[in-house]
Design a protein around this motif. Structure first.
Motif, mmCIF file in Angstrom:
data_model
loop_
_atom_site.group_PDB
_atom_site.id
_atom_site.type_symbol
_atom_site.label_atom_id
_atom_site.label_comp_id
_atom_site.label_asym_id
_atom_site.label_seq_id
_atom_site.Cartn_x
_atom_site.Cartn_y
_atom_site.Cartn_z
ATOM 1 N N LYS A 134 39.677 39.374 25.859
ATOM 2 C CA LYS A 134 38.814 40.269 24.735
ATOM 3 C C LYS A 134 37.980 41.197 25.798
ATOM 4 O O LYS A 134 38.055 41.931 25.059
ATOM 5 C CB LYS A 134 37.880 39.057 23.872
ATOM 6 C CG LYS A 134 36.498 39.874 23.131
ATOM 7 C CD LYS A 134 35.739 38.517 22.723
ATOM 8 C CE LYS A 134 35.979 37.153 21.737
ATOM 9 N NZ LYS A 134 35.468 36.543 21.505
ATOM 10 N N VAL A 135 37.185 41.209 26.776
ATOM 11 C CA VAL A 135 37.048 42.211 27.839
ATOM 12 C C VAL A 135 37.678 43.139 27.321
ATOM 13 O O VAL A 135 37.121 44.052 26.922
ATOM 14 C CB VAL A 135 36.075 40.950 28.641
ATOM 15 C CG1 VAL A 135 35.710 42.479 29.835
ATOM 16 C CG2 VAL A 135 35.267 40.408 28.661
ATOM 17 N N ALA A 136 38.784 42.959 28.055
ATOM 18 C CA ALA A 136 40.129 43.787 28.269
ATOM 19 C C ALA A 136 40.108 45.027 27.478
ATOM 20 O O ALA A 136 40.041 45.745 27.094
ATOM 21 C CB ALA A 136 41.411 43.456 29.019
ATOM 22 N N LEU A 137 40.196 44.167 25.697
ATOM 23 C CA LEU A 137 40.551 44.666 25.229
ATOM 24 C C LEU A 137 39.212 45.857 24.238
ATOM 25 O O LEU A 137 39.221 46.677 23.478
ATOM 26 C CB LEU A 137 40.647 43.973 23.646
ATOM 27 C CG LEU A 137 41.053 44.326 22.249
ATOM 28 C CD1 LEU A 137 42.316 45.410 22.230
ATOM 29 C CD2 LEU A 137 41.237 43.455 21.388
ATOM 30 N N THR A 138 38.084 45.145 24.033
ATOM 31 C CA THR A 138 36.921 46.130 24.126
ATOM 32 C C THR A 138 36.637 47.561 25.268
ATOM 33 O O THR A 138 36.368 48.417 24.682
ATOM 34 C CB THR A 138 35.534 45.382 23.929
ATOM 35 O OG1 THR A 138 35.906 44.543 24.028
ATOM 36 C CG2 THR A 138 34.728 45.781 24.225
ATOM 37 N N LEU A 139 37.179 47.028 26.260
ATOM 38 C CA LEU A 139 37.033 47.986 27.597
ATOM 39 C C LEU A 139 38.182 49.187 26.794
ATOM 40 O O LEU A 139 37.578 50.352 26.989
ATOM 41 C CB LEU A 139 37.985 47.404 28.632
ATOM 42 C CG LEU A 139 36.537 46.817 29.608
ATOM 43 C CD1 LEU A 139 36.935 46.428 30.601
ATOM 44 C CD2 LEU A 139 35.271 48.149 29.560
#
Length: 245
Positions: free
Chosen positions: A217-222
């Protein structure tokens, strides 16, 4: 220096830098945008920052032998597509000078090489070794890989094209208009079965799976932030629910 107001040859009125609260279509490259944009307060005209203030010429490290030029419309008569995301070129574009020219949307040209946040480090790549967590493939289409953001550990990878499609399809289905939480798409995780098999459903296994999804999810947000600009509240809500199945 950050300009707050500009004039642009493609539009007769002054354009003001604002933070868009909803998705918009850029009238320069015709791609979707979020966050800051140059907007006409007289009529419905919007430009990405990258489209509003392009460089006459540019260089990209994936094309070391290419010298790119900015055009409001790609030269030539045949249909063009962006070498980064594979989407059609319908307006502003950077094109190199070779006979078999490469094309890049202005926003794709300006994508950051490295993204870092909350324990995740992602690198922009044109030759990934990991399958995309959305489409489950290394290729966007047969013979075309496009660009991806891939984590240093190799577990998290998303095509730029897939992230664009994910947000665009939810926008077209009315997510941003109505604020509903019904997701139109699912995020695939090829490594999830491996996690389950290795942990046997134990509490430690569940913690590992939870960490896996949190990092995804963090990767997708970035990546969404890198492609579209700073997330609005609606986009942040979308991201928060994408992996919460």
């Amino acid at each position: 220096m950050k300009y707050k107001e500009i004039t642009h040859l493609s539009h007769p009125h002054v354009l003001v830098l604002e933070s868009a609260e909803e998705p918009y279509q850029c009238d320069g490259c015709k791609e979707v945008g979020f966050g800051p944009c140059f907007k006409c307060e007289t009529c419905n005209f919007n430009l990405h920052e990258e489209c509003a203030m392009p460089e006459p010429s540019a260089f990209h490290h994936f094309f070391r032998k290419c010298d790119f030029r900015f055009y409001e419309n790609a030269p030539g008569y045949r249909a063009r597509y962006c070498d980064a995301c594979g989407k059609d070129v319908r307006g502003f574009v950077y094109q190199c000078l070779h006979e078999k020219a490469h094309d890049l949307h202005p926003c794709c040209m300006k994508l950051q090489r490295t993204l870092i946040g909350d324990g995740v480090k992602l690198h922009l790549s044109d030759k990934v070794s990991t399958r995309c967590l959305k489409c489950g493939s290394k290729e966007i289409s047969k013979g075309f890989r496009g660009w991806s953001y891939e984590s240093s550990c190799g577990q998290y990878c998303y095509h730029v094209a897939c992230v664009k499609n994910l947000v665009l399809e939810n926008w077209r289905r009315g997510y941003f208009d109505h604020g509903h939480n019904t997701m139109a798409l699912q995020i695939m995780a090829p490594n999830e079965d491996n996690i389950v098999q290795q942990t046997g459903g134990s509490s430690s296994g569940r913690r590992k799976a939870s960490k896996y999804w949190r990092m995804a999810k963090v990767a997708l947000t970035l990546i969404i932030s890198a492609i579209f600009g700073d997330p609005t509240t609606a986009v942040a809500t979308l991201i928060a629910s994408l992996l919460s199945s």
